[in-house]
Design a protein around this motif. Structure first.
Motif, PDB file in Angstrom:
ATOM      1  N   TRP A   8       0.823  -1.215   0.000  1.00 52.60           N
ATOM      2  CA  TRP A   8       0.000   0.000   0.000  1.00 52.60           C
ATOM      3  C   TRP A   8       0.855   1.262   0.000  1.00 52.60           C
ATOM      4  CZ3 TRP A   8      -5.419   0.035  -0.177  1.00 52.60           C
ATOM      5  CH2 TRP A   8      -6.010  -1.241  -0.131  1.00 52.60           C
TER       6      TRP A   8
ATOM      7  N   PRO B 234     -15.225  -4.621  -4.586  1.00 52.84           N
ATOM      8  CA  PRO B 234     -16.642  -5.007  -4.628  1.00 52.84           C
ATOM      9  C   PRO B 234     -17.458  -4.355  -3.503  1.00 52.84           C
ATOM     10  CG  PRO B 234     -15.197  -6.941  -4.659  1.00 52.84           C
ATOM     11  CD  PRO B 234     -14.342  -5.768  -4.324  1.00 52.84           C
TER      12      PRO B 234
ATOM     13  N   ASP C 109     -12.247  -1.426   4.247  1.00 52.79           N
ATOM     14  CA  ASP C 109     -10.947  -2.087   4.436  1.00 52.79           C
ATOM     15  C   ASP C 109      -9.881  -1.361   3.598  1.00 52.79           C
ATOM     16  OD1 ASP C 109      -9.252  -4.416   5.257  1.00 52.79           O
ATOM     17  OD2 ASP C 109      -9.192  -4.714   3.077  1.00 52.79           O
TER      18      ASP C 109
ATOM     19  N   THR D 197     -19.656   1.279  -6.436  1.00 52.88           N
ATOM     20  CA  THR D 197     -21.023   1.780  -6.232  1.00 52.88           C
ATOM     21  C   THR D 197     -21.364   1.682  -4.745  1.00 52.88           C
ATOM     22  OG1 THR D 197     -21.548   0.816  -8.382  1.00 52.88           O
ATOM     23  CG2 THR D 197     -23.412   1.501  -7.018  1.00 52.88           C
TER      24      THR D 197
ATOM     25  N   GLU E 291     -18.306   4.857 -12.510  1.00 49.78           N
ATOM     26  CA  GLU E 291     -18.151   4.740 -13.966  1.00 49.78           C
ATOM     27  C   GLU E 291     -19.464   4.273 -14.565  1.00 49.78           C
ATOM     28  OE1 GLU E 291     -15.587   5.325 -15.907  1.00 49.78           O
ATOM     29  OE2 GLU E 291     -14.025   5.706 -14.417  1.00 49.78           O
TER      30      GLU E 291
ATOM     31  N   ILE F 281     -20.294   2.227 -17.309  1.00 52.22           N
ATOM     32  CA  ILE F 281     -19.742   1.327 -18.328  1.00 52.22           C
ATOM     33  C   ILE F 281     -20.629   0.076 -18.415  1.00 52.22           C
ATOM     34  CG2 ILE F 281     -17.341   2.059 -18.094  1.00 52.22           C
ATOM     35  CD1 ILE F 281     -18.534  -1.099 -16.418  1.00 52.22           C
TER      36      ILE F 281
HETATM   37  N1  LIG Z   1     -18.555  -4.757 -13.189  1.00 52.24           N
HETATM   38  C1  LIG Z   1     -19.398  -3.815 -13.579  1.00 52.24           C
HETATM   39  O1  LIG Z   1     -20.038  -3.900 -14.634  1.00 52.24           O
HETATM   40  C2  LIG Z   1     -19.566  -2.585 -12.744  1.00 52.24           C
HETATM   41  C3  LIG Z   1     -20.202  -1.469 -13.302  1.00 52.24           C
HETATM   42  C4  LIG Z   1     -20.391  -0.330 -12.533  1.00 52.24           C
HETATM   43  C5  LIG Z   1     -19.965  -0.333 -11.213  1.00 52.24           C
HETATM   44  N2  LIG Z   1     -19.346  -1.432 -10.691  1.00 52.24           N
HETATM   45  C6  LIG Z   1     -18.927  -1.371  -9.293  1.00 52.24           C
HETATM   46  O2  LIG Z   1     -17.515  -1.384  -9.245  1.00 52.24           O
HETATM   47  C7  LIG Z   1     -17.082  -2.061  -8.063  1.00 52.24           C
HETATM   48  C8  LIG Z   1     -16.095  -3.141  -8.444  1.00 52.24           C
HETATM   49  O3  LIG Z   1     -16.765  -4.039  -9.322  1.00 52.24           O
HETATM   50  P1  LIG Z   1     -15.955  -5.089 -10.199  1.00 52.24           P
HETATM   51  O4  LIG Z   1     -16.955  -5.696 -11.097  1.00 52.24           O
HETATM   52  O5  LIG Z   1     -14.715  -4.491 -10.775  1.00 52.24           O
HETATM   53  O6  LIG Z   1     -15.525  -6.139  -9.044  1.00 52.24           O
HETATM   54  P2  LIG Z   1     -14.531  -7.380  -9.178  1.00 52.24           P
HETATM   55  O7  LIG Z   1     -14.975  -8.347  -8.147  1.00 52.24           O
HETATM   56  O8  LIG Z   1     -14.409  -7.812 -10.600  1.00 52.24           O
HETATM   57  O9  LIG Z   1     -13.114  -6.765  -8.752  1.00 52.24           O
HETATM   58  C9  LIG Z   1     -12.846  -6.247  -7.490  1.00 52.24           C
HETATM   59  C10 LIG Z   1     -11.380  -6.473  -7.139  1.00 52.24           C
HETATM   60  O10 LIG Z   1     -11.127  -5.853  -5.868  1.00 52.24           O
HETATM   61  C11 LIG Z   1     -10.230  -6.669  -5.138  1.00 52.24           C
HETATM   62  N3  LIG Z   1     -10.363  -6.332  -3.714  1.00 52.24           N
HETATM   63  C12 LIG Z   1     -11.366  -6.644  -2.854  1.00 52.24           C
HETATM   64  N4  LIG Z   1     -11.167  -6.088  -1.665  1.00 52.24           N
HETATM   65  C13 LIG Z   1     -10.007  -5.402  -1.751  1.00 52.24           C
HETATM   66  C14 LIG Z   1      -9.269  -4.621  -0.829  1.00 52.24           C
HETATM   67  N5  LIG Z   1      -9.709  -4.390   0.400  1.00 52.24           N
HETATM   68  N6  LIG Z   1      -8.100  -4.106  -1.251  1.00 52.24           N
HETATM   69  C15 LIG Z   1      -7.656  -4.311  -2.504  1.00 52.24           C
HETATM   70  N7  LIG Z   1      -8.319  -5.033  -3.427  1.00 52.24           N
HETATM   71  C16 LIG Z   1      -9.480  -5.566  -3.045  1.00 52.24           C
HETATM   72  C17 LIG Z   1     -10.648  -8.077  -5.477  1.00 52.24           C
HETATM   73  O11 LIG Z   1      -9.597  -8.987  -5.247  1.00 52.24           O
HETATM   74  C18 LIG Z   1     -11.021  -7.943  -6.963  1.00 52.24           C
HETATM   75  O12 LIG Z   1      -9.929  -8.239  -7.805  1.00 52.24           O
HETATM   76  C19 LIG Z   1     -18.349  -2.552  -7.371  1.00 52.24           C
HETATM   77  O13 LIG Z   1     -18.763  -1.609  -6.419  1.00 52.24           O
HETATM   78  C20 LIG Z   1     -19.355  -2.580  -8.507  1.00 52.24           C
HETATM   79  O14 LIG Z   1     -20.668  -2.416  -8.053  1.00 52.24           O
HETATM   80  C21 LIG Z   1     -19.132  -2.545 -11.412  1.00 52.24           C
END
Ligand SMILES: NC(=O)c1ccc[n+]([C@@H]2O[C@H](COP(=O)([O-])OP(=O)(O)OC[C@H]3O[C@@H](n4cnc5c(N)ncnc54)[C@H](O)[C@@H]3O)[C@@H](O)[C@H]2O)c1
Length: 453
Positions: free
Chosen positions: A68, A83, A99, A122, A155, A157
């Motif tokens: 970090w 997430p 966290d 989100t 975002e 997307i």
């Molecule tokens: N995937 C989508 O289409 C999308 C679209 C809009 C918004 N979002 C939002 O974006 C966020 C992430 O979604 P995503 O789809 O990329 O999730 P994901 O699960 O694909 O990726 C999240 C990553 O975060 C890592 N992680 C978890 N806790 C962590 C921590 N404390 N420190 C460091 N790394 C950590 C995980 O290992 C994982 O690789 C969510 O809030 C989701 O709602 C996602």
């Protein structure tokens, strides 16, 4: 600029690669070593179109770490994209964000100079200015506003087009703690976007509300189109595509997301709608539109299963083509195709599965199904076929793959109208949901009786 990205998943790794490809120095961090190793080895940690290309062209500006302090010391702005799963009520849970915020804050404490923290995950309205701000201030020993900026920046997307959506955004939404933080973030986007997007800057609560309202509005359009499709399906002579195409020409409505087909699925749409409803109720507001949107969507699962069961007759082997929640992604979360496959398997039908990207995920979820080696294998092996996404590859289904040499035409339920009906005359019966004859005979009499009353 020097940027760090916490969370290198479906959204974080494309953001890191897009920023690096546009000239920023980027360091990513993830709890999972595999994601860190992938970035450092120049491999895309997640499957997403164009991601590998961007990583290839940005190797000298993109790296990852598990440290970090390294991430914070080598950046001036940090995006948190971890997430935020939904709890049993549908509320987004901040555990992973908090966290990350605490670890980030501790590293910021040990660094001098201005730093901006950006929440991209989100979150529920009230989170950024509430618990997130408190934890960040406590961990960093700083007060947001002076030498620490905080922004909420979701975002807009869609999986499958994440890179394109990030390079050409319609809008950049910035919830800002203060002018300096918002301007810093806007500057990052000015250099990373290929277009000149509208930038909307506001306070946290408005930005948090915009994020879930956008998705909820889009899902309302989808459910509206599906409701029209249900009506058309019961109305002889009606054609949902004709109706929605005409509706979409009205500039007050617009044609995007206005196609009656399967319901929406995936990791965002279904849960954003529920979160808005729960949030509205917590304020004493009745979220009728959001709840109706969700109800219409949920009943599409049973509508399609009912449609399939009523048309496949005694078919013992049914091919399901298109397993992800939409084309161009391996993600099967809330996929209507998986639900349909499960329903058919429970009724003793042998289900063949095909999808160019989502087959491994689908087979893991449905081990009783048969894995088709190709689209042709799936279609040729089945007595009836259901096409569940509008994946362009499915246009290549040939009439001869369906010719069984008997009088019985194979039924193909084509939920997205991928195949043209006339090409398949004589070999297959194409059923389009939302086209007048959805449930067969009896409907005409009912419709004309109502008209006569
Ligand atoms: N995937 C989508 O289409 C999308 C679209 C809009 C918004 N979002 C939002 O974006 C966020 C992430 O979604 P995503 O789809 O990329 O999730 P994901 O699960 O694909 O990726 C999240 C990553 O975060 C890592 N992680 C978890 N806790 C962590 C921590 N404390 N420190 C460091 N790394 C950590 C995980 O290992 C994982 O690789 C969510 O809030 C989701 O709602 C996602």
């Amino acid at each position: 600029m020097k940027v760090s990205v916490i969370g290198l998943g479906k959204l974080g790794s494309p953001l890191a690669a897009v920023m690096a490809s546009r000239g920023h120095e980027v360091v990513g961090l993830d709890l999972h070593q595999r994601f860190v190793d992938d970035i450092n080895a120049g491999r895309a940690p997640v499957p997403e179109p164009q991601l590998q290309e961007l990583i290839d062209k940005s190797r000298d500006r993109l790296r990852a770490t598990s440290d970090w302090q390294d991430a914070v010391n080598n950046s001036d702005i940090t995006f948190i994209i971890v997430p935020t799963p939904s709890d049993a009520k549908g509320v987004f849970v901040n555990t992973f964000v908090l966290d990350a915020v605490e670890k980030l804050g501790a590293a910021i404490r040990a660094k001098s100079g201005y730093h901006v923290v950006v929440i991209t995950s989100t979150v529920m309205p009230g989170s950024t200015g509430g618990v997130i701000r408190q934890r960040l201030e406590a961990a960093s020993g700083r007060t947001v506003g002076a030498d620490l900026g905080l922004c909420y920046n979701p975002e807009f997307i869609a999986l499958g087009t994440v890179v394109r959506d990030m390079l050409y955004p319609d809008v950049i939404l910035i919830g800002q703690s203060d002018e300096r933080a918002g301007s810093y973030l806007e500057e990052v986007y000015k250099t990373s976007a290929m277009n000149d997007p509208a930038v909307q800057r506001m306070n946290f609560i408005n930005a948090e509300l915009v994020k879930i309202s956008v998705n909820t509005y889009v899902t309302t359009k989808i459910s509206y189109a599906n409701m029209i499709s249900e009506i058309c399906g019961q109305l002889p002579g009606a054609d949902v595509d004709v109706v929605t195409a005409a509706l979409g020409k009205d500039t007050r409505i617009g044609s995007k997301y206005l196609k009656g087909a399967t319901g929406y699925g995936g990791p965002c749409f279904p849960r954003d709608n529920v979160a808005l409803s729960v949030f509205a109720r917590s304020l004493g507001v009745s979220p009728d539109v959001a709840e109706a949107t969700d109800r219409v969507n949920r009943r599409q699962f049973d509508r399609l299963a009912g449609l399939a069961l009523s048309h496949i007759g005694g078919a013992r082997r049914v091919g399901i083509v298109g397993l992800s929640y939409k084309p161009g992604t391996p993600v099967i979360e809330e996929s209507q195709a998986i639900y349909l496959a499960r329903t058919l398997i429970d009724r003793g039908v042998q289900v063949y599965l095909y999808d160019p990207l989502a087959l491994d995920n689908a087979m893991a979820a449905l081990p009783q199904a048969v894995r088709a080696e190709s689209l042709e294998h799936c279609v040729r092996s089945s007595d009836a076929v259901v096409i569940m996404t509008g994946e362009p590859e499915y246009k290549s289904i040939r009439p001869e793959w369906l010719n069984r040499g008997s009088d019985d035409a194979v039924v193909v339920i084509d939920t997205w109208r991928v195949l043209p009906r006339d090409t398949f005359d004589g070999v297959a019966t194409l059923v389009y949901p939302g086209f007048g004859q959805e449930q067969g005979a009896g409907v005409a009499a009912r419709a004309s009786a109502v008209a006569a009353e």
